[in-house]
Structures are given as structure tokens and as C-alpha cells.
Design a protein around this motif. Structure first.
Motif, PDB file in Angstrom:
ATOM      1  N   GLU A   1       0.843  -1.193   0.000  1.00 59.02           N
ATOM      2  CA  GLU A   1       0.000   0.000   0.000  1.00 59.02           C
ATOM      3  C   GLU A   1       0.879   1.244   0.000  1.00 59.02           C
ATOM      4  OE1 GLU A   1      -2.893  -0.028   3.090  1.00 59.02           O
ATOM      5  OE2 GLU A   1      -4.005  -1.742   2.276  1.00 59.02           O
ATOM      6  N   GLY A   2       0.509   2.208  -0.849  1.00 64.89           N
ATOM      7  CA  GLY A   2       1.306   3.420  -1.015  1.00 64.89           C
ATOM      8  C   GLY A   2       2.349   3.320  -2.106  1.00 64.89           C
ATOM      9  N   GLU A   3       2.633   2.088  -2.610  1.00 64.41           N
ATOM     10  CA  GLU A   3       3.609   1.902  -3.690  1.00 64.41           C
ATOM     11  C   GLU A   3       3.001   2.327  -5.020  1.00 64.41           C
ATOM     12  OE1 GLU A   3       6.751   0.784  -3.626  1.00 64.41           O
ATOM     13  OE2 GLU A   3       6.852   0.446  -1.449  1.00 64.41           O
ATOM     14  N   ASN A   4       3.839   2.864  -5.908  1.00 58.13           N
ATOM     15  CA  ASN A   4       3.412   3.232  -7.263  1.00 58.13           C
ATOM     16  C   ASN A   4       3.762   2.091  -8.205  1.00 58.13           C
ATOM     17  OD1 ASN A   4       3.280   4.363  -9.952  1.00 58.13           O
ATOM     18  ND2 ASN A   4       3.072   6.344  -8.933  1.00 58.13           N
ATOM     19  N   VAL A   5       2.747   1.542  -8.863  1.00 55.22           N
ATOM     20  CA  VAL A   5       2.951   0.365  -9.734  1.00 55.22           C
ATOM     21  C   VAL A   5       2.626   0.686 -11.188  1.00 55.22           C
ATOM     22  CG1 VAL A   5       2.531  -1.296  -7.898  1.00 55.22           C
ATOM     23  CG2 VAL A   5       0.602  -0.424  -9.220  1.00 55.22           C
ATOM     24  N   ASP A   6       2.666   2.002 -11.541  1.00 54.77           N
ATOM     25  CA  ASP A   6       2.282   2.342 -12.915  1.00 54.77           C
ATOM     26  C   ASP A   6       3.242   1.796 -13.961  1.00 54.77           C
ATOM     27  OD1 ASP A   6       4.459   3.924 -12.446  1.00 54.77           O
ATOM     28  OD2 ASP A   6       3.474   5.830 -12.951  1.00 54.77           O
ATOM     29  N   HIS A   7       4.421   1.299 -13.524  1.00 56.48           N
ATOM     30  CA  HIS A   7       5.371   0.701 -14.477  1.00 56.48           C
ATOM     31  C   HIS A   7       5.166  -0.800 -14.627  1.00 56.48           C
ATOM     32  CE1 HIS A   7       6.940   0.053 -10.441  1.00 56.48           C
ATOM     33  NE2 HIS A   7       7.695  -0.935 -10.922  1.00 56.48           N
ATOM     34  N   ARG A   8       4.320  -1.395 -13.814  1.00 55.81           N
ATOM     35  CA  ARG A   8       4.139  -2.845 -13.858  1.00 55.81           C
ATOM     36  C   ARG A   8       3.177  -3.224 -14.996  1.00 55.81           C
ATOM     37  NH1 ARG A   8       7.245  -6.373 -11.932  1.00 55.81           N
ATOM     38  NH2 ARG A   8       5.569  -7.746 -11.268  1.00 55.81           N
ATOM     39  N   PRO A   9       3.473  -4.309 -15.735  1.00 52.25           N
ATOM     40  CA  PRO A   9       2.607  -4.710 -16.860  1.00 52.25           C
ATOM     41  C   PRO A   9       1.161  -4.929 -16.441  1.00 52.25           C
ATOM     42  CG  PRO A   9       4.702  -5.864 -16.970  1.00 52.25           C
ATOM     43  CD  PRO A   9       4.691  -5.142 -15.669  1.00 52.25           C
ATOM     44  N   TRP A  10       0.949  -5.501 -15.238  1.00 54.49           N
ATOM     45  CA  TRP A  10      -0.442  -5.785 -14.863  1.00 54.49           C
ATOM     46  C   TRP A  10      -1.270  -4.495 -14.734  1.00 54.49           C
ATOM     47  CZ3 TRP A  10      -2.708  -3.825 -10.510  1.00 54.49           C
ATOM     48  CH2 TRP A  10      -1.879  -3.425  -9.452  1.00 54.49           C
ATOM     49  N   PHE A  11      -0.610  -3.417 -14.301  1.00 54.26           N
ATOM     50  CA  PHE A  11      -1.347  -2.158 -14.182  1.00 54.26           C
ATOM     51  C   PHE A  11      -1.520  -1.503 -15.549  1.00 54.26           C
ATOM     52  CE2 PHE A  11      -1.545   2.433 -13.721  1.00 54.26           C
ATOM     53  CZ  PHE A  11      -2.626   2.579 -12.854  1.00 54.26           C
ATOM     54  N   ARG A  12      -0.432  -1.430 -16.327  1.00 54.93           N
ATOM     55  CA  ARG A  12      -0.509  -0.772 -17.630  1.00 54.93           C
ATOM     56  C   ARG A  12      -1.541  -1.444 -18.534  1.00 54.93           C
ATOM     57  NH1 ARG A  12       5.108  -1.260 -17.695  1.00 54.93           N
ATOM     58  NH2 ARG A  12       4.959  -2.552 -19.575  1.00 54.93           N
ATOM     59  N   ASN A  13      -1.568  -2.768 -18.526  1.00 52.78           N
ATOM     60  CA  ASN A  13      -2.537  -3.482 -19.358  1.00 52.78           C
ATOM     61  C   ASN A  13      -3.916  -3.542 -18.713  1.00 52.78           C
ATOM     62  OD1 ASN A  13      -0.954  -4.772 -21.778  1.00 52.78           O
ATOM     63  ND2 ASN A  13       0.351  -5.068 -19.985  1.00 52.78           N
ATOM     64  N   GLY A  14      -3.958  -3.591 -17.377  1.00 53.50           N
ATOM     65  CA  GLY A  14      -5.240  -3.664 -16.689  1.00 53.50           C
ATOM     66  C   GLY A  14      -6.068  -2.405 -16.858  1.00 53.50           C
ATOM     67  N   VAL A  15      -5.418  -1.262 -17.072  1.00 52.92           N
ATOM     68  CA  VAL A  15      -6.154  -0.027 -17.340  1.00 52.92           C
ATOM     69  C   VAL A  15      -6.963  -0.153 -18.639  1.00 52.92           C
ATOM     70  CG1 VAL A  15      -5.865   2.408 -17.947  1.00 52.92           C
ATOM     71  CG2 VAL A  15      -4.563   1.434 -16.063  1.00 52.92           C
ATOM     72  N   LYS A  16      -6.429  -0.927 -19.595  1.00 58.36           N
ATOM     73  CA  LYS A  16      -7.071  -1.060 -20.901  1.00 58.36           C
ATOM     74  C   LYS A  16      -8.174  -2.120 -20.914  1.00 58.36           C
ATOM     75  CE  LYS A  16      -2.551  -0.048 -22.934  1.00 58.36           C
ATOM     76  NZ  LYS A  16      -1.442  -0.577 -23.755  1.00 58.36           N
ATOM     77  N   GLY A  17      -8.077  -3.115 -20.069  1.00 60.27           N
ATOM     78  CA  GLY A  17      -9.058  -4.205 -20.064  1.00 60.27           C
ATOM     79  C   GLY A  17      -8.512  -5.388 -19.282  1.00 60.27           C
ATOM     80  N   GLU A  18      -9.270  -6.513 -19.272  1.00 57.61           N
ATOM     81  CA  GLU A  18      -8.824  -7.677 -18.514  1.00 57.61           C
ATOM     82  C   GLU A  18      -7.504  -8.187 -19.075  1.00 57.61           C
ATOM     83  OE1 GLU A  18     -12.059 -10.353 -18.746  1.00 57.61           O
ATOM     84  OE2 GLU A  18     -11.494 -11.125 -20.696  1.00 57.61           O
ATOM     85  N   PHE A  19      -6.634  -8.664 -18.177  1.00 62.09           N
ATOM     86  CA  PHE A  19      -5.265  -8.997 -18.561  1.00 62.09           C
ATOM     87  C   PHE A  19      -4.788 -10.195 -17.764  1.00 62.09           C
ATOM     88  CE2 PHE A  19      -0.718  -8.494 -17.424  1.00 62.09           C
ATOM     89  CZ  PHE A  19      -0.165  -8.680 -18.679  1.00 62.09           C
ATOM     90  N   VAL A  20      -4.082 -11.109 -18.455  1.00 60.66           N
ATOM     91  CA  VAL A  20      -3.393 -12.233 -17.811  1.00 60.66           C
ATOM     92  C   VAL A  20      -1.941 -12.159 -18.246  1.00 60.66           C
ATOM     93  CG1 VAL A  20      -3.228 -14.719 -17.535  1.00 60.66           C
ATOM     94  CG2 VAL A  20      -5.456 -13.664 -17.854  1.00 60.66           C
TER      95      VAL A  20
END
Length: 548
Positions: free
Chosen positions: A117-136
Motif C-alpha cells: 500500500e502506497g507503492e506506485n505500480v504504474d510501471h508494472r505490466p499488470w497495471f498498464r494493461n489492466g487499465v485497458k481491459g482484462e489482462f493475464v
């Protein structure tokens, strides 16, 4: 003359019996080898299917969590309640190493156990792709999370498969992304279970580039890009490959159930030394050849003996003919028992045929027994061994066909039932008691269904029933009767009474349902409503919006 007849008879026996034995051995070996190849491909396909189902269920978990309307206030402002929900989900499903919710700026505001909590994960693939839609996401390590988790017993880093899904407000504002790290030890455990069911095999899980993700040794690819492309294009099958001086029989199956999962490019391979894999087929073929050779030797010896007997009347006639004109006393050819010799020959040939029939009968008996064993295995593949109900694969195949036949009438219903607090039963009374509860629930559901209905155990404590020619009121009444019947009495196990209840989700097929999965998904949502509203209830799924 006797020697010529002996050679002809011996040659006929040699060619005929040798050809029959060789042909029978070859046919038997080919059929047995085909079954061996099919079994090898089935082992790979079985593990591949298990991984596909598990990933699909985990993706569905996160999708359902993101879409839950009751949680919308929490996604917008309730950090504490979000953390509680995520932590509870992780405790219920330990396969999740971490579940978190990040705002659109990439900052994690709530997570299971408060980790990251409090960490920035905007560089992680799960976040970058999850913003666009479901991601595995493919297998990876998470250094920040690694420092917070207990170390693995073997000292290797934790590996994860990422699953994420965007969360939108009712007015379509992006509230954030739900992300989950699925521990890859789940796949290792599934592979080990497959090895327990198929001793003597090597089973690997390969990444898209051929890297061994799970197997005897993880690491670089044992297969080139060309071979991996063949695996993916063929989908499922077997091949023989050389590994040094040994020939290896390899069964393979790729994971391709959904686009997001298929994009991982994983391939499951099951390997075994070809000499060991085909050993049974080779031994049967050798036995057939050995029996044929023995029968051949016996037949030739018998043919030679019979030929000498057959030639005796001819020799007597020849001597008598030579004596005529030289011996005044010899004026007539002697009577010979030619017809008796023919009878002797006929009897010997019948004896030979009887011996051949015995050998053929043994071969056919062995072949029939093998067919019966294969049929028994096929029957086992279609049923759940604990309850005797249909298993997931056979139910889905049958139900999809039934749905196609009822598209114009909307007369098909789905019940999805789940045993309440089943984990507590296992923890309190033991897994044997849990099995007794599952059998009781299965028997009660089956007893309340009609002849044309079908029920299956989908896995664990979950059951799905297919109802034919029903309407909404009748389906709800049947579901309620099943719920009341299960709750009416306790399951007695080793002198202890175990109270049992189930929650049931009900869905009626609609013309707008694109396939069977859509109906089951609605029934699953209804089951969730029954669970969250107090359990031991029946909930009806809403019909889909046809205009949409």
C-alpha cells in the motif's frame, strides 16, 4: 515323389502360417501403439485443460470482484473496507499471493494484508494493461513483493502469474485497477498431481519461447522456435524425437481456452522413452510371433509325417507294378487303403486347424479384453469418481448440444449449487467426512431431478444441473425443493451429525445468450447473490438485456 510332396507341404505351411503370424503381430502392435500415443496426448491435454480452467476461474474471480455493484462505494473511498474484502478473498483462496487495488495514477491504496500500500505500480505490466481491459500476464517475479513474503523452502524467488481488471464507476469513470499475483506454485502442484496419475513420465510446462516453466529442471528451452511453432499449430498430439541415443515419445497440448490465456503461449508436454512406452505393444507382438513360430514347427513336423504315410500306398503300387511281368505270381495290383490315408490326412488337417483356432482365439480374447479396458477408461473419463455424476467435460459437451436444440423455446434451465461452509466441514471433521457430505448432496440433488435432467459435479463442492423443458416458476420450485431436502437432515459420519446446507443460483436460457458459458455465468452470479445474502438460499439470475 514323397520328397517333393513334403517340400511343397512344408513350404505352404511356412508361407501361410508365417504370413498370418507376422500380419497379426503387426496389426496388434499398430493398434496398441495408437492407444499408447493417444494416452500420452491425453495426459498432456488433461494437465493443459486443468491449467486453462484454473486460469479462467481466477480471471473470472477478479472480473466478478471488479463488477460487483455493492463494492462500488468502497472502490471510490472505502480504503479500509477494500482492504478487508481483498484480505478475506486471499484467505479464502491462498493461491493468490497478493491482491491489490491501484488508483488510475498507479498508487496502491488497498491490498491484502496491507502489502505494497502506497507503492506506485504504474510501471508494472499488470497495471498498464489492466487499465485497458482484462489482462493475464506471463510468469514473472515481483521484487517489491518478494521482500515482503516469506522465503520459499528451496530458496528460489516467488514466481507469479498476474491477473488484472479495470474498475469503472456507474458513470463510466475509471476508478482504478484490481490486480492479483497468482502464485505459480499452483501450476507446479497441478503438474505433480499429473505425475502421480501417470508414473514413469516426464511432464513439463513450457513458456511461449520454449523455456521450461515447471518441470524436472526449469530454465532454457529444450525446443527450438520451429518446434514450438509446430506445437502451437497442431494444438494437441504426439511425436517421436531423438534425445541423444534414445528415442522419446512426446505428447503435447497447448493452452488456448480464451484469448487472454492463449496469448501466454504455454504448452504442456508429457515425455517417455519410446522403448518403455511401446514396450507392452512390442511384447504382445513378440508373443504372437512366438506362438506362430511354435505352431509352424509343429505343423511342418506333422506334415512331413503325414506325407510319408500318404506316399506308402504309392510305393506299394510302384513295386507291384514293377513286379508285374517279372513275377509270374503277380498278376494284379494289390488293394491299397488309399481312402483310409485320405481320412488320416483329413483328421490331421482338422487337428492342425484346431490348434490354429486356439491361437487365434487367444489373440481375439486379448484384443477384446483390451477394447473393454479402453471402454472402461473412457467411461471413467466422463464421470466423477466420488459421486458417479457427470464430470465437467462431459457435462459441458452434453449441455451445449442441448442448448443448441432449445434455442427457439428458451426451455432450458441451469442450477448452480455450492455447499455452504464446506471448508469448515473438512477442517472440523476431516476430508473423509467432506467426501460423505459431497456424496449426500449429490444423491439428494439427483433424487429430486427428473429423468430428462442431468447433474454434474463441477469440482470441489460445486454442482451444476441442466433442466430440460422448464419455466422460471418450475425451476425455482425445483431448486427450493433441493435446498430444503438437503437441509432437512444431517449427515451422520462416525457418530457425528453434520448439518449441511447449499446455496443455489438459477438461470433460464434466453435467446440472447451467446452460448452455454453465458447461462452458467449468470447462474454463477445468482449463486454469488445467494451466498452473499446469507447462504442456504435460492437466487434467480436476471435475464440478459436482449436489446443490447
Amino acid at each position: 515323389m514323397a520328397q517333393q510332396i513334403s517340400l511343397v507341404v512344408a513350404l505352404i505351411c511356412l508361407v501361410g502360417l508365417s504370413g498370418l503370424a507376422i500380419f497379426s503381430a503387426r496389426v496388434s502392435r499398430q493398434e496398441m501403439s495408437g492407444h499408447v500415443r493417444a494416452d500420452m496426448a491425453r495426459v498432456a491435454a488433461s494437465l493443459s485443460g486443468q491449467l486453462e480452467r484454473d486460469l479462467s476461474e481466477r480471471l473470472s474471480d477478479i472480473r466478478q470482484l471488479a463488477d460487483m455493484q455493492p463494492l462500488m462505494p468502497a472502490w471510490e473511498s472505502g480504503v479500509s473496507s477494500m482492504r478487508s474484502v481483498l484480505s478475506q478473498l486471499q484467505r479464502m483462496m491462498p493461491v493468490y499471493a497478493w491482491i491489490g487495488f491501484a488508483r488510475p495514477n498507479g498508487v496502491v491504496v488497498a491490498a491484502s494484508q496491507g502489502l505494497l500500500e502506497g507503492e506506485n505500480v504504474d510501471h508494472r505490466p499488470w497495471f498498464r494493461n489492466g487499465v485497458k481491459g482484462e489482462f493475464v500476464g506471463d510468469v514473472n517475479v515481483a521484487p517489491a513483493l518478494e521482500r515482503l513474503l516469506p522465503p520459499r523452502p528451496d530458496g528460489t524467488p516467488h514466481r507469479f502469474v498476474d491477473v488484472s481488471f479495470p474498475v469503472y464507476s456507474p458513470d463510466d469513470r475509471l476508478l482504478g485497477v484490481i490486480g492479483a499475483h497468482l502464485s505459480f506454485s499452483w501450476a507446479d502442484a497441478a503438474r505433480r498431481r499429473a505425475l502421480d496419475d501417470a508414473p514413469g513420465l516426464e511432464i513439463w510446462i513450457l513458456g511461449a519461447d520454449g523455456t521450461i516453466l515447471s518441470g524436472r529442471d526449469t530454465g532454457p528451452s529444450p525446443y527450438g522456435a520451429e518446434q514450438m511453432a509446430r506445437f502451437r499449430s497442431a494444438n494437441n498430439g504426439t511425436l517421436e524425437e531423438n534425445d541423444g541415443d534414445a528415442s522419446i515419445l512426446t505428447g503435447f497440448a497447448r493452452i488456448d481456452s480464451q484469448p487472454q490465456i492463449a496469448a501466454l503461449g504455454w504448452v504442456v508436454v508429457a515425455r517417455q522413452d519410446a522403448a518403455e512406452a511401446f514396450g507392452g505393444a512390442n511384447r504382445i507382438a513378440a508373443s504372437i510371433l512366438g506362438i506362430g513360430a511354435l505352431v509352424l514347427l509343429v505343423s511342418i513336423a506333422l506334415a512331413l509325417a503325414l506325407t510319408r504315410v500318404l506316399s506308402r500306398p504309392l510305393q506299394q503300387l510302384t513295386l507291384a507294378a514293377q513286379a508285374i511281368g517279372r513275377d509270374p505270381a503277380m498278376t494284379m495290383l494289390p488293394r491299397v487303403s488309399g481312402s483310409l490315408d485320405v481320412l488320416h490326412l483329413s483328421g490331421a488337417l482338422r487337428a492342425l486347424l484346431r490348434r490354429l483356432d486356439i491361437a487365434e482365439h487367444r489373440f481375439l480374447t486379448t484384443q477384446q479384453a483390451h477394447k473393454e479396458e479402453v471402454e472402461a477408461l473412457r467411461q471413467l473419463a466422463d464421470t466423477d469418481p466420488l459421486t458417479g455424476l457427470l464430470n465437467r467435460r462431459s457435462f459441458l459437451s452434453m449441455a451445449e448440444g442441448a442448448l443448441q436444440g432449445t434455442r427457439s423455446t428458451d426451455s432450458l434451465g441451469i442450477l448452480m449449487a455450492d455447499i455452504d461452509h464446506f471448508k469448515a466441514v473438512n477442517d472440523t471433521y476431516g476430508h473423509a467426512a467432506g467426501d460423505a457430505v459431497i456424496r449426500y448432496v449429490a444423491a439428494t440433488i439427483g433424487a429430486n431431478l427428473r429423468v430428462q435432467d442431468r447433474v454434474a459435479r463441477f469440482g470441489g463442492e460445486e454442482f451444476v444441473a441442466l433442466l430440460m423443458n422448464v419455466d422460471e416458476a418450475g425451476t425455482l420450485a425445483l431448486a427450493e425443493r433441493i435446498r430444503v431436502g438437503i437441509n432437512a437432515q444431517a449427515v451422520t459420519f462416525e457418530g457425528q451429525d453434520i448439518r449441511v446446507s447449499v446455496s443455489i443460483g438459477v438461470a433460464i436460457a434466453d435467446l440472447s445468450d451467446r452460448d452455454l458459458d453465458a447461462i452458467i455465468e449468470r447462474a454463477d452470479f445468482a449463486l454469488y447473490d445467494a451466498k452473499t445474502s446469507g447462504r442456504n438460499k435460492v437466487a434467480l439470475a436476471k435475464r440478459p438485456n436482449r436489446a443490447a
